[in-house]
Design a protein around this motif. Structure first.
Motif, PDB file in Angstrom:
ATOM      1  N   PHE A   1       0.844  -1.177   0.000  1.00  9.50           N
ATOM      2  CA  PHE A   1       0.000   0.000   0.000  1.00  9.50           C
ATOM      3  C   PHE A   1       0.884   1.234   0.000  1.00  9.50           C
ATOM      4  O   PHE A   1       1.818   1.332   0.786  1.00  9.50           O
ATOM      5  CB  PHE A   1      -0.908   0.023   1.236  1.00  9.50           C
ATOM      6  CG  PHE A   1      -1.897  -1.099   1.257  1.00  9.50           C
ATOM      7  CD1 PHE A   1      -3.120  -0.956   0.645  1.00  9.50           C
ATOM      8  CD2 PHE A   1      -1.597  -2.300   1.875  1.00  9.50           C
ATOM      9  CE1 PHE A   1      -4.051  -1.987   0.664  1.00  9.50           C
ATOM     10  CE2 PHE A   1      -2.504  -3.334   1.893  1.00  9.50           C
ATOM     11  CZ  PHE A   1      -3.742  -3.174   1.284  1.00  9.50           C
ATOM     12  N   ILE A   2       0.609   2.158  -0.911  1.00  9.70           N
ATOM     13  CA  ILE A   2       1.379   3.391  -0.942  1.00  9.70           C
ATOM     14  C   ILE A   2       0.431   4.572  -1.008  1.00  9.70           C
ATOM     15  O   ILE A   2      -0.695   4.456  -1.479  1.00  9.70           O
ATOM     16  CB  ILE A   2       2.357   3.443  -2.132  1.00  9.70           C
ATOM     17  CG1 ILE A   2       1.605   3.365  -3.446  1.00  9.70           C
ATOM     18  CG2 ILE A   2       3.378   2.347  -2.063  1.00  9.70           C
ATOM     19  CD1 ILE A   2       2.457   3.677  -4.642  1.00  9.70           C
ATOM     20  N   SER A   3       0.890   5.684  -0.549  1.00  3.62           N
ATOM     21  CA  SER A   3       0.090   6.898  -0.577  1.00  3.62           C
ATOM     22  C   SER A   3      -0.030   7.381  -2.008  1.00  3.62           C
ATOM     23  O   SER A   3       0.950   7.385  -2.755  1.00  3.62           O
ATOM     24  CB  SER A   3       0.752   7.974   0.279  1.00  3.62           C
ATOM     25  OG  SER A   3       0.089   9.189   0.125  1.00  3.62           O
ATOM     26  N   SER A   4      -1.229   7.777  -2.411  1.00  6.17           N
ATOM     27  CA  SER A   4      -1.422   8.225  -3.787  1.00  6.17           C
ATOM     28  C   SER A   4      -0.806   9.588  -4.041  1.00  6.17           C
ATOM     29  O   SER A   4      -0.394   9.893  -5.137  1.00  6.17           O
ATOM     30  CB  SER A   4      -2.915   8.256  -4.139  1.00  6.17           C
ATOM     31  OG  SER A   4      -3.590   9.152  -3.274  1.00  6.17           O
TER      32      SER A   4
ATOM     33  N   HIS B   1       4.205  -1.423  -8.127  1.00  2.58           N
ATOM     34  CA  HIS B   1       4.995  -0.644  -7.178  1.00  2.58           C
ATOM     35  C   HIS B   1       6.409  -0.411  -7.706  1.00  2.58           C
ATOM     36  O   HIS B   1       6.952   0.691  -7.607  1.00  2.58           O
ATOM     37  CB  HIS B   1       5.044  -1.349  -5.821  1.00  2.58           C
ATOM     38  CG  HIS B   1       5.629  -0.509  -4.743  1.00  2.58           C
ATOM     39  ND1 HIS B   1       6.951  -0.598  -4.378  1.00  2.58           N
ATOM     40  CD2 HIS B   1       5.079   0.458  -3.972  1.00  2.58           C
ATOM     41  CE1 HIS B   1       7.190   0.277  -3.417  1.00  2.58           C
ATOM     42  NE2 HIS B   1       6.080   0.932  -3.151  1.00  2.58           N
TER      43      HIS B   1
ATOM     44  N   TYR C   1      -4.467   5.876   0.261  1.00  4.51           N
ATOM     45  CA  TYR C   1      -3.638   4.738  -0.133  1.00  4.51           C
ATOM     46  C   TYR C   1      -4.263   3.995  -1.304  1.00  4.51           C
ATOM     47  O   TYR C   1      -5.473   3.873  -1.396  1.00  4.51           O
ATOM     48  CB  TYR C   1      -3.455   3.765   1.039  1.00  4.51           C
ATOM     49  CG  TYR C   1      -2.736   4.390   2.197  1.00  4.51           C
ATOM     50  CD1 TYR C   1      -1.351   4.496   2.194  1.00  4.51           C
ATOM     51  CD2 TYR C   1      -3.426   4.887   3.284  1.00  4.51           C
ATOM     52  CE1 TYR C   1      -0.685   5.089   3.244  1.00  4.51           C
ATOM     53  CE2 TYR C   1      -2.774   5.478   4.350  1.00  4.51           C
ATOM     54  CZ  TYR C   1      -1.396   5.578   4.319  1.00  4.51           C
ATOM     55  OH  TYR C   1      -0.738   6.167   5.355  1.00  4.51           O
ATOM     56  N   GLN C   2      -3.397   3.488  -2.168  1.00  3.82           N
ATOM     57  CA  GLN C   2      -3.834   2.679  -3.299  1.00  3.82           C
ATOM     58  C   GLN C   2      -3.177   1.312  -3.186  1.00  3.82           C
ATOM     59  O   GLN C   2      -1.992   1.215  -2.877  1.00  3.82           O
ATOM     60  CB  GLN C   2      -3.410   3.321  -4.622  1.00  3.82           C
ATOM     61  CG  GLN C   2      -4.031   4.662  -4.881  1.00  3.82           C
ATOM     62  CD  GLN C   2      -3.470   5.284  -6.151  1.00  3.82           C
ATOM     63  OE1 GLN C   2      -2.507   4.799  -6.734  1.00  3.82           O
ATOM     64  NE2 GLN C   2      -4.086   6.370  -6.581  1.00  3.82           N
ATOM     65  N   LYS C   3      -3.935   0.285  -3.451  1.00  2.47           N
ATOM     66  CA  LYS C   3      -3.393  -1.063  -3.416  1.00  2.47           C
ATOM     67  C   LYS C   3      -2.685  -1.323  -4.748  1.00  2.47           C
ATOM     68  O   LYS C   3      -3.253  -1.139  -5.817  1.00  2.47           O
ATOM     69  CB  LYS C   3      -4.522  -2.075  -3.201  1.00  2.47           C
ATOM     70  CG  LYS C   3      -4.052  -3.453  -2.893  1.00  2.47           C
ATOM     71  CD  LYS C   3      -5.213  -4.324  -2.486  1.00  2.47           C
ATOM     72  CE  LYS C   3      -4.714  -5.633  -1.964  1.00  2.47           C
ATOM     73  NZ  LYS C   3      -5.811  -6.464  -1.475  1.00  2.47           N
TER      74      LYS C   3
END
Length: 87
Positions: free
Chosen positions: A4-7, A32, A24-26
């Motif tokens: 998960f990372i911040s958009s 990634h 967050y976007q999966k």
């Protein structure tokens, strides 16, 4: 594996309420890596540096400015190291 990372890469303030889905976007592992390659291989931006290089015309080493991509240089070096370890 998924991460998960911040958009937008920023923390939301108290006056700016966002849902977890908006922050967050999966992403799959491949997504990634493609989104953040510098996390894995280093910089993907071109850099200029003075280095000793072999001049094929003069058949000698010369000190000059070259432009290269550190991430690509690291990948190439890793391939060579892995091949030497297999022998």
């Amino acid at each position: 594996m998924q991460s998960f990372i911040s958009s937008d890469g920023k923390k939301s303030g108290s006056g700016n309420k966002k849902t977890v889905e908006q922050i967050y976007q999966k992403k799959t592992q491949l997504e990634h890596i493609l989104l953040r390659p510098d996390t894995y291989v280093g910089s993907v931006e071109q850099q200029k540096q003075h280095l000793w290089v072999f001049d094929t015309e003069d058949k000698q080493m010369v000190y000059r400015e070259i432009t290269y991509v550190p991430g690509l240089f690291k990948i190439f070096g890793k391939i060579i190291i892995i091949n030497f370890k297999k022998k």
